[in-house]
Design an enzyme around this catalytic site. Structure first.
Site, PDB file in Angstrom:
ATOM      1  N   ASN A   1      22.215  59.037  27.686  1.00 46.63           N
ATOM      2  CA  ASN A   1      21.928  57.758  26.744  1.00 46.63           C
ATOM      3  C   ASN A   1      22.040  58.210  25.385  1.00 46.63           C
ATOM      4  OD1 ASN A   1      21.016  55.797  25.313  1.00 46.63           O
ATOM      5  ND2 ASN A   1      19.120  55.057  26.684  1.00 46.63           N
TER       6      ASN A   1
ATOM      7  N   CYS B   1      15.335  54.796  20.885  1.00 44.88           N
ATOM      8  CA  CYS B   1      14.336  54.124  21.434  1.00 44.88           C
ATOM      9  C   CYS B   1      12.992  54.548  21.764  1.00 44.88           C
ATOM     10  CB  CYS B   1      14.986  53.185  22.743  1.00 44.88           C
ATOM     11  SG  CYS B   1      13.817  51.861  23.248  1.00 44.88           S
TER      12      CYS B   1
ATOM     13  N   LYS C   1      19.399  61.266  24.172  1.00 48.28           N
ATOM     14  CA  LYS C   1      18.081  60.503  24.343  1.00 48.28           C
ATOM     15  C   LYS C   1      17.274  61.614  25.324  1.00 48.28           C
ATOM     16  CE  LYS C   1      15.303  56.632  25.284  1.00 48.28           C
ATOM     17  NZ  LYS C   1      15.428  55.258  25.761  1.00 48.28           N
TER      18      LYS C   1
HETATM   19  N1  ING Z   1      12.779  51.052  26.119  1.00 49.97           N
HETATM   20  C1  ING Z   1      11.131  50.870  25.830  1.00 49.97           C
HETATM   21  C2  ING Z   1      10.690  51.489  24.453  1.00 49.97           C
HETATM   22  O1  ING Z   1       9.943  52.657  24.342  1.00 49.97           O
HETATM   23  C3  ING Z   1       9.003  51.005  26.670  1.00 49.97           C
HETATM   24  C4  ING Z   1      10.360  51.577  26.949  1.00 49.97           C
HETATM   25  C5  ING Z   1       8.725  49.660  26.593  1.00 49.97           C
HETATM   26  C6  ING Z   1       8.119  51.902  26.721  1.00 49.97           C
HETATM   27  C7  ING Z   1       7.639  49.245  26.602  1.00 49.97           C
HETATM   28  C8  ING Z   1       6.752  51.512  26.272  1.00 49.97           C
HETATM   29  C9  ING Z   1       6.404  50.156  26.352  1.00 49.97           C
HETATM   30  O2  ING Z   1      10.696  50.701  23.528  1.00 49.97           O
HETATM   31  C10 ING Z   1      13.571  52.202  25.951  1.00 49.97           C
HETATM   32  N2  ING Z   1      14.833  51.886  26.178  1.00 49.97           N
HETATM   33  O3  ING Z   1      13.116  53.365  25.709  1.00 49.97           O
END
Ligand code: ING
Length: 319
Positions: A106, A168, A123
């Site tokens: 990623n 992210c 990532k």
């Molecule tokens: N998405 C989310 C993020 O860290 C996540 C995964 C969602 C973690 C909600 C914790 C709570 O924003 C990615 N792609 O990392």
């Protein structure tokens, strides 16, 4: 250089049936608006060319999964984005799914105003799971589809600034910002796809935007760096994702925030001098940090037993 006029190109949902060509056309429209608004750098989201495919179950290596990854960067569909950006003298951050031989990442790249790829990041913090579980309301299978990034958190000197990247889930971990802060980063660019409703309790879903803002503002403030964060948001394949793209100053102020869950450009004049006082005083790492007290941060992966000084060390009378 003193100030970098920065755009964050938030993108609304990308559905499974949307072609890369159609997505790039949307990105070109955002780029044109960025040019009209005087931007010299634009941040696109994580996995910006396709739907957020880690929400779907595939067998690792199957063709339908590999189709979500880019064979080349730039490739035929993304070359128009590179050409338009270079013609406008605009650099950009682009998140996409990278094929590196038999490894899959990623990834995000940093492209300068001439269209040259000057940096890459893969990532590190992969959230979610490696194995599907039908009892979950939805899947988040980044551990199934991506290898852990192997480039660390590099900082690149380009466009007159020290620019770092993350992706992210990285933004939720203080280590991400500090490793770049220890390289003198001045602006951290990042993209995200943040689903809600995957089974966390309602309260957690209701806090998703607060946690997003908290993470970005803390990272910026505690490392005296600009943070420019681009969401891919809205409902993809029936699954909602938060928006709230934003630009945060080195003093932790939100200076621009998206107001929709669609394609939307926000901009700010990122003055690199704004962090001067914070870096020479409050967060002067060289003067104030004490790494000898932080050993656990790199010695341990998960939480372990408490580390207790002796009573003698604590100067307690019954030592
Ligand atoms: N998405 C989310 C993020 O860290 C996540 C995964 C969602 C973690 C909600 C914790 C709570 O924003 C990615 N792609 O990392």
């Amino acid at each position: 250089m003193e100030a970098l006029v920065t755009g964050v190109a938030q993108m609304g949902p990308i559905q499974k049936i949307d072609s890369r060509a159609a997505v790039v056309r949307r990105m070109l429209a955002l780029l044109a608006e960025a040019k009209a608004r005087g931007c010299r750098f634009v941040v696109f989201p994580e996995l910006a060319l396709t739907t957020f495919f880690p929400r779907w179950v595939y067998e690792p290596g199957e063709p339908a999964l590999d189709a979500w990854f880019e064979d080349a960067m730039p490739g035929p569909e993304t070359r128009p984005l590179f050409d338009a950006a270079a013609a406008a003298g605009i650099g950009f951050y682009l998140g996409y799914a990278e094929k590196a031989g038999n490894r899959r990442f990623n990834t995000a790249i940093l492209v300068d105003g001439t269209g040259r790829i000057v940096g890459k990041y893969r990532k590190v913090h992969l959230p979610g799971h490696a194995e599907p579980d039908p009892s979950r309301l939805g899947e988040h299978l980044e551990k199934r589809y991506f290898h852990v990034g192997d480039l660390g958190f590099p900082v690149f000197e380009t466009m007159g600034a020290k620019i770092g990247m993350c992706i992210c889930n990285d933004r939720r971990w203080p280590e991400t910002y500090r490793v770049m802060g220890l390289q003198g980063v001045e602006l951290i660019a990042l993209g995200y796809n943040t689903p809600t409703g995957l089974g966390e309790p309602y309260q957690a879903a209701a806090q998703a935007n607060m946690h997003n803002e908290l993470s970005l503002r803390a990272g910026a403030y505690q490392n005296a760096t600009w943070v420019a964060a681009a969401a891919k948001c809205g409902v993809e394949g029936g699954y909602p994702m938060i928006g709230q793209s934003m630009i945060v100053s080195p003093l932790g102020e939100v200076v621009a925030m998206a107001a929709t869950l669609e394609d939307e450009l926000i901009t700010a004049r990122c003055d690199m001098k704004l962090a001067a006082y914070a870096r020479t005083e409050i967060f002067n790492f060289a003067r104030h940090r004490r790494p000898e007290a932080y050993a656990l941060i790199t010695d341990r992966v998960g939480a372990g037993e408490p580390v207790v000084p002796s009573r003698a060390q604590m100067g307690l009378d019954d030592a």
